[in-house]
Motif scaffolding. Structure first.
Motif, PDB file in Angstrom:
ATOM      1  N   ILE A  42       0.832  -1.207   0.000  1.00 22.50           N
ATOM      2  CA  ILE A  42       0.000   0.000   0.000  1.00 22.50           C
ATOM      3  C   ILE A  42       0.864   1.254   0.000  1.00 22.50           C
ATOM      4  CG2 ILE A  42      -1.752   1.282   1.285  1.00 22.50           C
ATOM      5  CD1 ILE A  42      -2.736  -1.395   2.402  1.00 22.50           C
ATOM      6  N   GLY A  43       1.910   1.266   0.821  1.00 18.47           N
ATOM      7  CA  GLY A  43       2.775   2.442   0.903  1.00 18.47           C
ATOM      8  C   GLY A  43       3.434   2.781  -0.415  1.00 18.47           C
ATOM      9  N   ASP A  44       3.932   1.760  -1.130  1.00 18.72           N
ATOM     10  CA  ASP A  44       4.577   2.003  -2.425  1.00 18.72           C
ATOM     11  C   ASP A  44       3.578   2.541  -3.452  1.00 18.72           C
ATOM     12  OD1 ASP A  44       6.872   1.123  -1.303  1.00 18.72           O
ATOM     13  OD2 ASP A  44       7.192  -0.576  -2.641  1.00 18.72           O
ATOM     14  N   ALA A  45       2.335   2.056  -3.405  1.00 14.00           N
ATOM     15  CA  ALA A  45       1.320   2.545  -4.339  1.00 14.00           C
ATOM     16  C   ALA A  45       1.048   4.030  -4.110  1.00 14.00           C
ATOM     17  CB  ALA A  45       0.041   1.735  -4.182  1.00 14.00           C
ATOM     18  N   ILE A  46       0.943   4.430  -2.841  1.00 15.40           N
ATOM     19  CA  ILE A  46       0.709   5.842  -2.533  1.00 15.40           C
ATOM     20  C   ILE A  46       1.914   6.679  -2.963  1.00 15.40           C
ATOM     21  CG2 ILE A  46       0.338   7.500  -0.676  1.00 15.40           C
ATOM     22  CD1 ILE A  46      -1.186   5.311   0.817  1.00 15.40           C
ATOM     23  N   GLY A  47       3.128   6.195  -2.679  1.00 19.07           N
ATOM     24  CA  GLY A  47       4.329   6.929  -3.062  1.00 19.07           C
ATOM     25  C   GLY A  47       4.442   7.114  -4.563  1.00 19.07           C
ATOM     26  N   LEU A  48       4.096   6.074  -5.339  1.00 26.49           N
ATOM     27  CA  LEU A  48       4.149   6.170  -6.798  1.00 26.49           C
ATOM     28  C   LEU A  48       3.107   7.164  -7.315  1.00 26.49           C
ATOM     29  CD1 LEU A  48       5.346   5.183  -9.452  1.00 26.49           C
ATOM     30  CD2 LEU A  48       3.756   3.243  -9.384  1.00 26.49           C
ATOM     31  N   ALA A  49       1.927   7.162  -6.714  1.00 26.14           N
ATOM     32  CA  ALA A  49       0.891   8.112  -7.125  1.00 26.14           C
ATOM     33  C   ALA A  49       1.314   9.548  -6.825  1.00 26.14           C
ATOM     34  CB  ALA A  49      -0.421   7.782  -6.411  1.00 26.14           C
ATOM     35  N   VAL A  50       1.928   9.772  -5.678  1.00 28.75           N
ATOM     36  CA  VAL A  50       2.397  11.119  -5.323  1.00 28.75           C
ATOM     37  C   VAL A  50       3.432  11.596  -6.335  1.00 28.75           C
ATOM     38  CG1 VAL A  50       3.674  12.439  -3.595  1.00 28.75           C
ATOM     39  CG2 VAL A  50       1.872  10.872  -2.873  1.00 28.75           C
TER      40      VAL A  50
END
Length: 325
Positions: free
Chosen positions: A168-176
């Motif tokens: 989940i954290g990597d998905a949010i970081g990639l979206a940012v």
């Protein structure tokens, strides 16, 4: 092109003349009248009115080549939408068949695809991107106005495409990373997951801080049933059902970024959640006014053409006067 204005003067100043002042035609036995005509033909230069017209024509041609433009009145473009990234969980637990769609049992991913496709239909004017995540996070579609492409990529997504775990954290970081270059105030991320962060480099807490610092509003959707499905009115437990969902972490991510947390236990609730997100993130917003550029090179070009016609008329008139004389 304006620097070329003194070019004819420089050519005339630096280069030797094509003809001297000596007449090119000598007829020693001709009458005096013919000698005078020969001297006039050899010694005449383009001076006076014709020279002035030539200089004016050159000036106008240089102005036309410089491509003058005029800014028109401001025009308000069509209404634009938000920069919206969708992050979809493709981990192994999304294959649980504990959802119903059209009175038939389906897995969680199939139900999520149907709801997301309907959500995309209502987001006309948005620039939408799609991220999928499992063990890793990947961008399937960058931000685009082409919602058909996003739907096609969504339809082709399958469980396990990005791995069986949940980052989940990597998905949010990639979206940012994809959203931070967009205009502020319109950066929105919607994360749909049915599990707990079990993989990736970024923790959900660190990713939420990164999103907050970059002005990205994150709405989190916890999606999943209780591990059972209805068959002829009876609730039957599913093998491996009842997976834990980290609602506390998802709620904290939404609160830290100014978003909302939602919990959906069936397809109907999920559809209602995306309807609520529609109201929270309205599509229409004023577009940035633009001023069109109007080309004006035709004016000096037409004036140069008129001067050329005038020069021909003046030259023809002078020739007739000479023949008369």
């Amino acid at each position: 092109m304006l620097l070329a204005l003194p070019l004819p003067w420089l050519v005339r100043l630096l280069l030797p003349p094509v003809r001297g002042s000596t007449p090119a035609l000598k007829v020693p036995y001709a009458p005096e009248r013919l000698q005078a005509v020969a001297r006039g033909a050899g010694g005449r230069r383009a001076t006076g009115g014709l020279g002035l017209l030539a200089w004016l024509a050159w000036l106008l041609l240089c102005l036309a080549a410089a491509r003058p433009q005029q800014l028109g009145e401001p025009i308000q473009p069509p209404q634009a939408g938000r920069d919206l990234m969708l992050a979809l969980d493709l981990s192994g637990s999304m294959s649980q068949p504990d959802m119903a769609l059209g009175n038939r049992p389906v897995d969680r991913l199939t139900a999520a695809k149907a709801v997301l496709a309907d959500f995309l239909e209502r987001r006309e004017g948005d620039r939408v991107g799609l991220i999928v995540f499992g063990r890793r996070a990947y961008v399937l579609t960058p931000l685009t106005l082409d919602r058909d492409t996003v739907r096609a990529q969504l339809d082709d997504s399958v469980v396990g495409l990005a791995g069986q775990e949940t980052a989940i954290g990597d998905a949010i970081g990639l979206a940012v990373k994809r959203l931070r270059s967009q205009p502020p105030g319109q950066r929105v991320l919607i994360v749909l997951t049915d599990g707990v962060n079990t993989a990736g480099v970024l923790t959900p807490e660190k990713a939420a801080q990164l999103a907050r610092d970059n002005g990205v509003r994150v709405h989190t959707v916890a999606f999943g049933g209780d591990g059972s499905m209805s068959v002829f009115g009876f609730q039957l437990p599913m093998p491996g059902g009842g997976d834990e969902i980290d609602e506390e972490t998802l709620r904290a991510i939404a609160q830290a970024t100014g978003g909302r947390f939602f919990r959906a236990r069936d397809t109907g609730e999920l559809a209602g959640i995306y309807g609520e997100i529609d109201r929270l993130e309205p599509v229409e917003r004023p577009g940035e006014a633009v001023r069109p550029k109007i080309e004006r090179y035709a004016w000096p070009l037409a004036a140069a053409l008129l001067l050329a016609v005038l020069a021909l008329l003046v030259q023809g008139r002078a020739s007739r006067q000479e023949r008369t004389a």
